[in-house]
Design a protein around this motif. Structure first.
Motif, mmCIF file in Angstrom:
data_model
loop_
_atom_site.group_PDB
_atom_site.id
_atom_site.type_symbol
_atom_site.label_atom_id
_atom_site.label_comp_id
_atom_site.label_asym_id
_atom_site.label_seq_id
_atom_site.Cartn_x
_atom_site.Cartn_y
_atom_site.Cartn_z
ATOM 1 N N THR A 7 0.828 -1.196 0.000
ATOM 2 C CA THR A 7 0.000 0.000 0.000
ATOM 3 C C THR A 7 0.861 1.244 0.000
ATOM 4 O O THR A 7 0.654 2.173 -0.771
ATOM 5 C CB THR A 7 -0.926 0.013 1.234
ATOM 6 O OG1 THR A 7 -1.710 -1.161 1.227
ATOM 7 C CG2 THR A 7 -1.825 1.234 1.222
ATOM 8 N N ALA A 33 -9.179 -2.558 5.920
ATOM 9 C CA ALA A 33 -8.896 -3.889 5.379
ATOM 10 C C ALA A 33 -10.153 -4.747 5.344
ATOM 11 O O ALA A 33 -11.009 -4.663 6.203
ATOM 12 C CB ALA A 33 -7.835 -4.571 6.226
ATOM 13 N N ARG A 49 -7.579 -2.571 0.002
ATOM 14 C CA ARG A 49 -7.730 -1.240 0.576
ATOM 15 C C ARG A 49 -7.822 -0.135 -0.475
ATOM 16 O O ARG A 49 -8.205 0.983 -0.173
ATOM 17 C CB ARG A 49 -6.546 -0.933 1.503
ATOM 18 C CG ARG A 49 -6.438 -1.859 2.695
ATOM 19 C CD ARG A 49 -5.163 -1.558 3.485
ATOM 20 N NE ARG A 49 -5.059 -2.382 4.684
ATOM 21 C CZ ARG A 49 -4.561 -3.612 4.707
ATOM 22 N NH1 ARG A 49 -4.122 -4.167 3.586
ATOM 23 N NH2 ARG A 49 -4.509 -4.299 5.838
#
Length: 506
Positions: A7, A33, A49
């Motif tokens: 991420t 999440a 996400r």
């Protein structure tokens, strides 16, 4: 690689891309999440996400469309048709994973709670739906679309259609939109009017012919094609781009006759010479008053990707919208913009109004005018009227009303309805010398444009067309009048489908 590292890595790429584009991204939300995992491998994108529209599509689609369809991003009809169809496909692809939603072009049922309406499934589904739409609309970029899917670990050859997998749902949703819009009037397949051989996609089948030639203005009240050049010695005469947009099927209403504005009386030289001259003088005053900030406003909104589409998306992103809300917002605003263009083109075809460059050259031929003198010249006082030119490239369609303003006004109204407020956060930085019209010269220093309300944004969008020299004030005012009405229709259509209160179109 862990989810956290993945991420962080991709968000860094996203911020870099936004900064390169000149937009101030602000705070980018990361969704919580989710539990479900699929077998798809995401190389850089976090399916659990992330938001595949902003994290995957944004960095690729604009570049491809500009390369294949609209080099400057200002050919509104095709750009917004692609945007609207993709946005609807994305909405339809995640509908089975929402509590009540039904797609605009498909009803693929509801996935059971045990399966998990996860961000992962939604992202996979909307990516495949987008892929099918882009492959249909821009087949010349097939290799780039395939690479887009492959880059996040998905298989571009996975063409299964079923309602038990995110891939199957995405393919079904995208293909349904493609089928539903194949003969919507835009002539995507080149077969409108009964043509069987040597088909020409998006060709005019209505038989439009301009009243004036590019070389002689016989009727000063009506559109004259411009002679345009890229500075390479090749000069070309404009053609009215996609006049058939005027008869294309809208998503959210029945007929553009419901919203068509009144005639542009000030453009009628024969019956209103005073008004004709007054609006030409308004354009000369705007041209003479150009400064760096006004020039950047004009250029910003002339780029339909950056100034309108990307901006509307950034507004939602800066509101920390969930994936569901972001997709709904995108669908509502893109449908609004496309449907507003249909009304704009209906009026353009109906009224066939003159552009400012023709009117000014006609009125002031053999006389001196004060106006912008061309790249790097600033405002001059001795320009022959027949040499006047707009700051922006003159669009290849008739003048009234303003298509760009209609898109801004309608999209803004749809956006207001989605979030329930006129308040927005959006800013854009032009680096020194980054102008497309005056590269290396304008602006003389970094210049920031910012907006705190949709109303401010629409107002500047409208006035940008006057500053750019391509629309009379009456054209932008007309679009500001009917645009919000279409924005309401688009929002209500998409929202009804989000709440499961409407059936698929067709």
């Amino acid at each position: 690689m862990s989810d956290r590292k993945r991420t962080r890595g991709f968000r860094g790429l996203r911020v870099t891309a936004l900064c390169a584009a000149g937009l101030t991204a602000g705070t980018v939300s990361v969704l919580p999440a989710m539990d479900d995992r699929s077998s798809a491998r995401a190389a850089d994108f976090d399916f659990d996400r992330g938001n595949a529209i902003t994290d995957v599509l944004w960095s690729r689609v604009g570049h491809v469309i500009k390369t294949q369809v609209s080099p400057k991003g200002n050919d509104a009809t095709l750009v917004f048709r692609i945007a609207a169809m993709a946005a609807v496909a994305q909405f339809d692809a995640i509908a089975p994973y929402r509590e009540r939603a039904v797609g605009l072009y498909s009803d693929l049922g509801r996935r059971p709670a045990s399966e998990g309406a996860t961000n992962r499934n939604k992202n996979i589904a909307l990516l495949y739906a987008s892929y099918r739409v882009y492959q249909s609309l821009v087949p010349a970029a097939s290799g780039e679309w395939r690479e887009m899917i492959s880059s996040v670990g998905l298989d571009p050859d996975d063409d299964r259609e079923n309602t038990t997998s995110a891939v199957g749902i995405g393919n079904m949703a995208g293909n349904a939109v493609v089928r539903g819009r194949a003969h919507d009037g835009m002539n995507q397949l080149g077969d409108e009017g009964g043509r069987r051989y040597n088909r020409q996609p998006y060709a005019d089948y209505l038989g439009y012919r301009p009243v004036n030639s590019a070389y002689k203005l016989t009727d000063p009240s009506h559109w004259q094609p411009a002679v345009v050049t890229k500075g390479n010695g090749v000069f070309q005469v404009q053609q009215f781009i996609t006049p058939q947009m005027s008869v294309t099927k809208p998503f959210s209403y029945d007929s553009p006759k419901q919203f068509v504005p009144p005639p542009p009386h000030n453009s009628d030289y024969r019956h209103n010479e005073k008004g004709y001259r007054e609006q030409a003088d308004q354009m000369l005053a705007a041209s003479a008053g150009l400064d760096d900030r006004k020039k950047m406003i004009a250029e910003f909104f002339d780029d339909k990707f950056r100034g309108i589409g990307f901006s509307v998306g950034m507004i939602a992103l800066n509101k920390h919208a969930s994936l569901d809300t972001f997709v709904e917002h995108t669908a509502a605003t893109d449908v609004a913009g496309f449907d507003a263009l249909i009304t704009s083109w209906y009026a353009k075809y109906k009224y066939n109004a003159v552009r400012p460059f023709s009117a000014i050259r006609f009125l002031y031929r053999g006389k001196r005018v004060t106006a912008w003198g061309g790249p790097g010249k600033g405002t001059v006082t001795d320009m022959p009227g027949e040499e006047w030119q707009s700051y922006l490239d003159v669009p290849d369609h008739t003048e009234y009303p303003s298509g760009s303003t209609s898109v801004c006004a309608s999209a803004a109204q749809a956006g207001r309805r989605v979030f329930g407020t006129d308040d927005i956060t959006l800013s854009f930085r032009f680096a020194k010398g980054s102008s497309l019209t005056e590269p290396g010269i304008t602006p003389a220093a970094d210049t920031v444009l910012s907006w705190n309300t949709w109303s401010e944004w629409v107002s500047q969008c409208a006035w940008s067309r006057v500053l750019g020299g391509v629309h009379f004030p009456s054209a932008v005012r007309a679009s500001q009048e009917f645009g919000p009405k279409i924005g309401d229709r688009a929002y209500e259509l998409v929202h009804a489908h989000a709440e499961g209160k409407a059936r698929p179109i067709g």
